[in-house]
Scaffold this active site. Structure first.
Site, PDB file in Angstrom:
ATOM      1  N   LYS A 161       0.829  -1.214   0.000  1.00 57.98           N
ATOM      2  CA  LYS A 161       0.000   0.000   0.000  1.00 57.98           C
ATOM      3  C   LYS A 161       0.860   1.259   0.000  1.00 57.98           C
ATOM      4  CE  LYS A 161      -2.114  -1.048   3.908  1.00 57.98           C
ATOM      5  NZ  LYS A 161      -1.618  -2.392   4.289  1.00 57.98           N
ATOM      6  N   ARG A 203      -9.985   0.527   8.798  1.00 54.40           N
ATOM      7  CA  ARG A 203      -9.549  -0.836   9.067  1.00 54.40           C
ATOM      8  C   ARG A 203     -10.595  -1.623   9.829  1.00 54.40           C
ATOM      9  NH1 ARG A 203      -3.877   0.304   8.861  1.00 54.40           N
ATOM     10  NH2 ARG A 203      -2.527  -1.498   9.074  1.00 54.40           N
ATOM     11  N   ARG A 234      11.596  -6.234   5.206  1.00 60.48           N
ATOM     12  CA  ARG A 234      11.311  -4.804   5.023  1.00 60.48           C
ATOM     13  C   ARG A 234      12.221  -3.924   5.873  1.00 60.48           C
ATOM     14  NH1 ARG A 234       5.371  -2.260   5.158  1.00 60.48           N
ATOM     15  NH2 ARG A 234       5.221  -2.979   7.313  1.00 60.48           N
ATOM     16  N   ARG A 255      11.020  -1.714  11.297  1.00 59.35           N
ATOM     17  CA  ARG A 255       9.924  -1.254  12.156  1.00 59.35           C
ATOM     18  C   ARG A 255       9.761  -2.190  13.344  1.00 59.35           C
ATOM     19  NH1 ARG A 255       4.736  -0.027   8.444  1.00 59.35           N
ATOM     20  NH2 ARG A 255       3.767  -1.247  10.086  1.00 59.35           N
ATOM     21  N   ARG A 275      -1.127  -8.721  13.605  1.00 57.62           N
ATOM     22  CA  ARG A 275      -1.612  -7.796  12.569  1.00 57.62           C
ATOM     23  C   ARG A 275      -2.409  -8.537  11.512  1.00 57.62           C
ATOM     24  NH1 ARG A 275       3.987  -5.628  11.186  1.00 57.62           N
ATOM     25  NH2 ARG A 275       3.085  -4.479   9.450  1.00 57.62           N
TER      26      ARG A 275
HETATM   27  P1  ADP Z   1       0.759  -2.195   7.957  1.00 61.74           P
HETATM   28  O1  ADP Z   1      -0.269  -2.037   6.880  1.00 61.74           O
HETATM   29  O2  ADP Z   1       2.102  -2.547   7.451  1.00 61.74           O
HETATM   30  O3  ADP Z   1       0.327  -3.123   9.075  1.00 61.74           O
HETATM   31  P2  ADP Z   1       0.450   0.606   8.951  1.00 61.74           P
HETATM   32  O4  ADP Z   1       1.629   1.462   8.863  1.00 61.74           O
HETATM   33  O5  ADP Z   1      -0.701   0.904   8.082  1.00 61.74           O
HETATM   34  O6  ADP Z   1       1.032  -0.854   8.705  1.00 61.74           O
HETATM   35  O7  ADP Z   1      -0.076   0.553  10.453  1.00 61.74           O
HETATM   36  C1  ADP Z   1       0.784   0.267  11.528  1.00 61.74           C
HETATM   37  C2  ADP Z   1      -0.018   0.116  12.818  1.00 61.74           C
HETATM   38  O8  ADP Z   1      -0.667   1.367  13.138  1.00 61.74           O
HETATM   39  C3  ADP Z   1      -1.156  -0.907  12.780  1.00 61.74           C
HETATM   40  O9  ADP Z   1      -0.719  -2.231  13.025  1.00 61.74           O
HETATM   41  C4  ADP Z   1      -2.053  -0.356  13.900  1.00 61.74           C
HETATM   42  O10 ADP Z   1      -1.543  -0.679  15.171  1.00 61.74           O
HETATM   43  C5  ADP Z   1      -1.943   1.143  13.719  1.00 61.74           C
HETATM   44  N1  ADP Z   1      -2.997   1.642  12.792  1.00 61.74           N
HETATM   45  C6  ADP Z   1      -2.806   2.170  11.560  1.00 61.74           C
HETATM   46  N2  ADP Z   1      -3.983   2.492  10.971  1.00 61.74           N
HETATM   47  C7  ADP Z   1      -4.944   2.153  11.860  1.00 61.74           C
HETATM   48  C8  ADP Z   1      -6.365   2.211  11.846  1.00 61.74           C
HETATM   49  N3  ADP Z   1      -7.046   2.681  10.787  1.00 61.74           N
HETATM   50  N4  ADP Z   1      -7.044   1.783  12.940  1.00 61.74           N
HETATM   51  C9  ADP Z   1      -6.382   1.295  14.010  1.00 61.74           C
HETATM   52  N5  ADP Z   1      -5.054   1.197  14.084  1.00 61.74           N
HETATM   53  C10 ADP Z   1      -4.321   1.615  13.025  1.00 61.74           C
END
Ligand code: ADP
Ligand code: ZN
Length: 216
Positions: free
Chosen positions: A14, A89, A128, A161, A172
């Site tokens: 993404k 999400r 990554r 990360r 996740r």
């Molecule tokens: P990835 O898609 O690689 O898991 P992101 O960078 O999008 O990573 O998100 C990292 C973390 O941030 C998620 O695992 C969550 O803990 C938090 N997070 C991000 N977006 C949301 C969301 N829309 N609702 C709840 N938590 C979120």
């Protein structure tokens, strides 16, 4: 009008696609993950609340996340569209976004759902490396930086990360299947969802996305 959502499991690509899309369409890249990481880096109250949750791979509570996105979407630079990456999400987040879209007069008009098999995701997350300064993403084998360990864009030292470890990744992915996959159905029912294959080289998917989004 390009009011776009990018969806997909962790490691789907993404963030990588988002970088090229926002450059082409001149719309802001709104990544809730990046916003949280920024807050953590700056030790803001939000960052302090979110840090442990994110490190273990859980989702930040809906009210906090929705508040953050609402404020962001209300800013002037979203007047010509926006690209949401990592939001919504959960179903409550999708419902809240529907309300926000109406309020600001910019409802979502395209949802891109990128799918990638689990074994590929595991490899991508394990390899990554990211730039803590500008957020660019690399992979130790598949998407190497020009100089090992350094960001192509800003020269910073790349890091792994905190949540890119096997335990957090498992959480996740579980959260993704339980909470986020239903969000695809939510948009499918509204005829906004388009599914894409996220395997292989990033440019093939990029071409497909440009071809569709150019028409909006
Ligand atoms: P990835 O898609 O690689 O898991 P992101 O960078 O999008 O990573 O998100 C990292 C973390 O941030 C998620 O695992 C969550 O803990 C938090 N997070 C991000 N977006 C949301 C969301 N829309 N609702 C709840 N938590 C979120
Ligand atoms: Zn960088």
């Amino acid at each position: 009008m390009k009011n776009i959502i990018l969806m997909g499991p962790p490691g789907a690509g993404k963030g990588t696609q988002a970088t090229d899309l926002v450059e082409r369409y001149h719309i802001p890249h709104i990544s809730t993950g990046d916003m949280f990481r920024e807050a953590i880096k700056n030790k803001t109250p939000l960052g302090q609340k979110a840090e442990a949750i994110i490190a273990r791979g859980d989702l930040v509570p809906d009210d906090i996340t929705v508040g953050l996105v609402k404020e962001r979407l209300s800013q002037d630079d979203c007047a010509n569209g926006y690209l949401l990456d990592g939001f919504p999400r959960t179903i409550p987040q999708a419902e809240a976004l529907e309300e926000i879209g109406k309020e600001i007069g910019r409802p979502v008009n395209a949802v891109i759902d990128i799918s990638v098999p689990e074994e590929v995701l595991i490899d991508r997350i394990g390899g990554r490396r990211v730039c803590p300064k500008c957020g660019a993403s690399y992979h130790v084998r598949n998407m190497k930086p020009k100089v090992e360990g350094k960001c192509d864009h800003c020269g910073s030292d790349l890091i792994q990360r905190k949540d890119d470890n096997p335990e957090s990744f498992k959480v996740r992915l579980e959260n993704y299947y339980k909470q986020t996959a239903p969000v695809s159905d939510f948009y499918e029912a509204r005829k906004l969802l388009r599914r894409y294959d996220g395997q292989g080289d990033k440019t093939r998917l990029q071409k497909e996305l440009f071809a569709f989004l150019d028409t909006l």
